[in-house]
Design a protein around this motif. Structure first.
Motif, PDB file in Angstrom:
ATOM      1  N   ASN A  23       0.775  -1.216   0.093  1.00  0.00           N
ATOM      2  CA  ASN A  23      -0.130   0.048  -0.028  1.00  0.00           C
ATOM      3  C   ASN A  23       0.906   1.404  -0.146  1.00  0.00           C
ATOM      4  O   ASN A  23       0.348   2.323  -0.667  1.00  0.00           O
ATOM      5  CB  ASN A  23      -1.057  -0.107   1.355  1.00  0.00           C
ATOM      6  CG  ASN A  23      -2.091  -0.901   1.055  1.00  0.00           C
ATOM      7  OD1 ASN A  23      -2.317  -1.528   0.012  1.00  0.00           O
ATOM      8  ND2 ASN A  23      -2.701  -1.404   2.229  1.00  0.00           N
ATOM      9  N   ALA A  47      -5.359   2.143  -9.836  1.00  0.00           N
ATOM     10  CA  ALA A  47      -6.525   2.002  -9.115  1.00  0.00           C
ATOM     11  C   ALA A  47      -6.610   0.302  -9.063  1.00  0.00           C
ATOM     12  O   ALA A  47      -6.749  -0.263  -8.211  1.00  0.00           O
ATOM     13  CB  ALA A  47      -7.585   2.467  -9.445  1.00  0.00           C
ATOM     14  N   SER A  50      -4.514  -1.669  -6.457  1.00  0.00           N
ATOM     15  CA  SER A  50      -4.598  -1.661  -5.258  1.00  0.00           C
ATOM     16  C   SER A  50      -5.695  -2.969  -5.012  1.00  0.00           C
ATOM     17  O   SER A  50      -6.018  -3.413  -3.941  1.00  0.00           O
ATOM     18  CB  SER A  50      -5.469  -0.501  -4.915  1.00  0.00           C
ATOM     19  OG  SER A  50      -6.832  -0.570  -5.204  1.00  0.00           O
ATOM     20  N   GLU A  73     -10.602   0.627  -5.032  1.00  0.00           N
ATOM     21  CA  GLU A  73     -10.308   1.907  -4.130  1.00  0.00           C
ATOM     22  C   GLU A  73     -11.438   2.741  -3.684  1.00  0.00           C
ATOM     23  O   GLU A  73     -11.814   3.024  -2.489  1.00  0.00           O
ATOM     24  CB  GLU A  73      -9.242   2.589  -4.754  1.00  0.00           C
ATOM     25  CG  GLU A  73      -8.535   3.821  -4.058  1.00  0.00           C
ATOM     26  CD  GLU A  73      -7.839   3.626  -2.891  1.00  0.00           C
ATOM     27  OE1 GLU A  73      -7.173   2.244  -2.952  1.00  0.00           O
ATOM     28  OE2 GLU A  73      -7.523   4.390  -2.090  1.00  0.00           O
ATOM     29  N   SER A  77     -13.021   2.901   0.382  1.00  0.00           N
ATOM     30  CA  SER A  77     -12.434   4.166   0.875  1.00  0.00           C
ATOM     31  C   SER A  77     -13.660   5.323   1.160  1.00  0.00           C
ATOM     32  O   SER A  77     -13.143   6.641   1.642  1.00  0.00           O
ATOM     33  CB  SER A  77     -11.125   4.954   0.513  1.00  0.00           C
ATOM     34  OG  SER A  77     -11.333   5.034  -0.928  1.00  0.00           O
TER      35      SER A  77
END
Lengths: 319, 183
Positions: A23, A47, A50, A73, A77
Motif C-alpha cells: 500500500n 487503481a 490496489s 479503491e 475508502s
C-alpha cells in the motif's frame, strides 16, 4: 475487470509483498503519477494495482447487464460506518486494526434451537458466489460492487425458524473498545448497537445476500468485515455490517435509522425515485467517481425480482 | 506585496485546493465534495466577517472585512452554481421546484440572496445608502447555519461545533449592542 487467477506459474505466498508495504508503494506510485502529467490511464493503473489477491473460492457473476464496476479503491475508502466515525473518508484508516478473529454469530429467537455459528464454519458450510449489485445510499450516491457471499435463505434454512417467525432482526457488534463512537458518553452519532431487520419474504428473496467478501477478497473492516448483509433494492443503511446476532421474531424490528428519525427513515427503505427524502430528492443519484448524476431506478433496478412483495402497499406510507 | 493582495491570495487557497482535489486527486463524490468545501468555506468566512467588528477595539481589522465578506459570497456563489449546474444539470424548473419544496434548500437559497444583496450594495456608490441594511448578515448567519446542520444525515460533532460558534457570536453581539459588554 481483470481477475488474477492462480496458475502453475503463480508465485508462492512468501514471495508476495506485505500488504502494508504494498500500500505504501501504491501511495508513492500515485503521488508520482499525480506529479507527472496525470493521465487517466496512469490513474486507472494505480487503481487496479490496489486490488488484493483473491482469497475466496466462489462462482463468478458473468455480469449479464454489464454494470460498470466501481474500483476497489472507491468501494473501500468511501464508507458510512458510524461506529468508527461519521466521516466517510475517515473510516478506512480508523478501521485498520479492527479484530474480526475470532467471530461468532448468535442465532436465536423463534427458532427450533438457538445456536452459535463460528465465522470459520460459515465459510465451510456455504458455497460462495459473486453477485454484482447496484448499491444506492439514501444520501444520494451510488456504486456497483462485486460482492461475494451466499443467499440469506440458505442461512434461514439452517436456522430452522418456527412458523411464528415473521421477521428477522440483525445486530452489529457492540464493542466500545473497538468502535470509538460507541465509547462516547455523549453526542453519539446514533444509538448502538446498530439494528436492522427484514420481513421474512424479503429475507427469503434470492437477492438477499449474506456477504463475506468483495472483489474476490474477504471484506475489509470498513466494508463490514467479516460478515454483513446486502439487500440491493433497499437503501444502503439496510445492509447492516459486522453482524454478531440474527434473531427471528414475530414483531417488526425497530431499525436504527427509524429509531433515530422515524419521519425520515422507515422500516422498508426501498429505493424509490418517486418518494423523496423529506430533505432531498431521490430521483437521481451520484455514481461514485462521476461528475454527472444518473436516474435512480425503481427498487434500484430490481423491480422484476422484488416488486411483487409490495404490490398491495402504499409505498409513500411504508417508505 | 500589499496586505490586501496577500489576503486575497490566502482567500483563494480553498479554491486552489478544490481544483487540485477534483482534477488531480480525483475525489469519489465530486458534487458532494464541491458542496462541502465551498459551503464550509463560505460559512467560516461569514463567521470571520461578523467576528471582525466584535474585536475592532482590540484589533482593528475593519478595512479587511469587506474582502472577507465578498469571498464568503464568492464561495456561496460557487456552492449555488454547483447546485444549478452539476446537481440540477441546468434544469431550472426542477431547481426552482426543489428550492421551494425542501426547507433545507430554501433556507440556503435565502441566505445566498442576502449575501448577494450585501455584495452588490458593498460597491462604493451604493454602500452609504445601504450600509444600514447590512445588519441582515446576522439573519444570513442564522439561515446558513441551520441549512448546514440540516444537510447532514444525523447531527454529528462538527455540526454541534458550528452551532456553538453561531450561538456564541449571537450572544456576544447581543451583549455588545445592549452595552452589557464593553469590548
Amino acid at each position: 475487470m481483470n481477475y488474477i487467477k492462480q496458475t502453475s506459474w503463480s508465485l508462492s505466498e512468501n514471495l508476495v509483498t506485505d500488504e502494508a508495504l504494498f500500500n505504501e508503494r501504491r501511495k508513492f506510485l500515485k503521488l508520482g503519477a499525480a506529479l507527472a502529467v496525470s493521465t487517466s490511464a496512469v490513474m486507472d493503473l494505480a487503481a487496479k494495482e490496489s486490488l488484493p489477491q483473491p482469497n475466496l473460492n466462489f462462482k463468478k457473476d458473468p455480469n449479464p447487464l454489464h454494470l460498470p464496476l466501481n474500483d476497489y479503491e472507491q468501494i473501500t475508502s468511501y464508507n458510512n460506518f458510524y461506529e468508527f466515525t461519521t466521516s466517510k473518508k475517515g473510516v478506512k484508516p480508523m478501521a485498520r486494526n479492527f479484530k474480526t478473529k475470532p467471530w461468532k454469530i448468535t442465532i436465536d429467537g423463534l427458532v427450533e434451537k438457538p445456536f452459535e455459528l463460528d465465522m470459520d464454519d460459515v465459510l465451510k458450510k456455504f458455497a460462495l458466489e459473486e453477485r454484482i449489485y447496484r448499491f444506492r445510499c439514501v444520501e444520494g450516491w451510488s456504486m456497483v460492487v462485486p460482492w461475494v457471499g451466499f443467499e440469506l435463505s440458505k442461512l434461514i434454512k439452517l436456522a430452522k425458524p418456527l412458523s411464528s417467525a415473521k421477521y428477522i432482526r440483525f445486530e452489529t457488534l457492540y464493542d466500545p473498545e473497538q468502535f470509538p463512537d460507541q465509547k462516547r458518553d455523549y453526542l453519539k452519532a446514533i444509538d448502538y448497537p446498530y439494528v436492522e431487520g427484514l420481513r421474512m419474504d424479503e429475507a427469503m428473496n434470492p437477492l438477499s445476500l449474506i456477504t463475506v467478501g468483495l472483489y474476490g477478497h474477504t471484506l475489509p473492516p470498513q466494508n463490514g468485515a467479516p460478515i454483513r448483509l446486502i439487500v440491493p433494492w433497499k437503501y444502503g443503511f439496510k445492509s447492516i455490517k459486522s453482524i454478531v446476532k440474527i434473531s427471528f421474531t414475530d414483531k417488526e424490528p425497530l431499525n436504527s435509522w427509524q429509531k433515530t428519525a422515524s419521519k425520515e427513515y422507515g422500516f422498508f427503505a426501498n429505493v424509490n425515485p418517486d418518494v423523496d427524502h423529506p430533505r432531498w430528492s431521490q430521483k437521481r443519484e451520484r455514481p461514485l467517481g462521476k461528475f454527472f448524476k444518473q436516474k435512480t431506478l425503481m427498487f434500484n433496478g430490481y423491480e422484476k425480482e422484488v416488486a411483487h412483495m409490495y404490490k398491495d402497499m402504499d409505498l409513500r406510507k411504508f417508505f | 506585496m500589499s496586505k490586501q493582495l496577500s489576503l486575497v491570495l490566502v482567500l483563494l487557497i480553498p479554491l486552489a485546493f478544490l481544483i487540485y482535489m477534483l482534477f488531480v486527486h480525483e475525489v469519489d463524490d465530486p458534487i458532494k465534495y464541491i458542496y462541502t468545501l465551498t459551503g464550509g468555506t463560505a460559512i467560516t468566512l461569514l463567521y470571520i466577517t461578523t467576528t471582525i467588528s466584535m474585536f475592532k477595539k482590540a484589533v482593528n481589522l475593519i478595512k479587511y472585512r469587506r474582502t472577507v465578506g465578498l469571498f464568503s459570497f464568492f464561495y456561496a456563489f460557487l456552492h449555488m452554481l454547483n447546485f444549478i449546474i452539476l446537481d440540477m444539470e441546468l434544469d431550472l424548473a426542477s431547481a426552482v421546484k426543489e428550492t421551494l419544496d425542501k426547507p433545507f434548500i430554501y433556507l440556503g437559497m435565502s441566505a445566498f440572496f442576502i449575501l448577494l444583496f450585501m455584495a452588490i450594495t458593498s460597491l462604493r456608490v451604493l454602500f452609504s445608502d445601504f450600509y444600514k441594511y447590512h445588519k441582515v448578515i446576522y439573519l444570513a448567519l442564522l439561515l446558513i447555519t441551520i441549512h448546514f446542520v440540516m444537510a447532514q444525515k444525523a447531527l454529528a460533532i462538527d455540526q454541534w461545533f458550528y452551532l456553538l460558534i453561531m450561538i456564541t457570536i449571537g450572544i456576544f453581539k447581543f451583549l455588545q449592542r445592549t452595552k452589557l459588554l464593553n469590548i
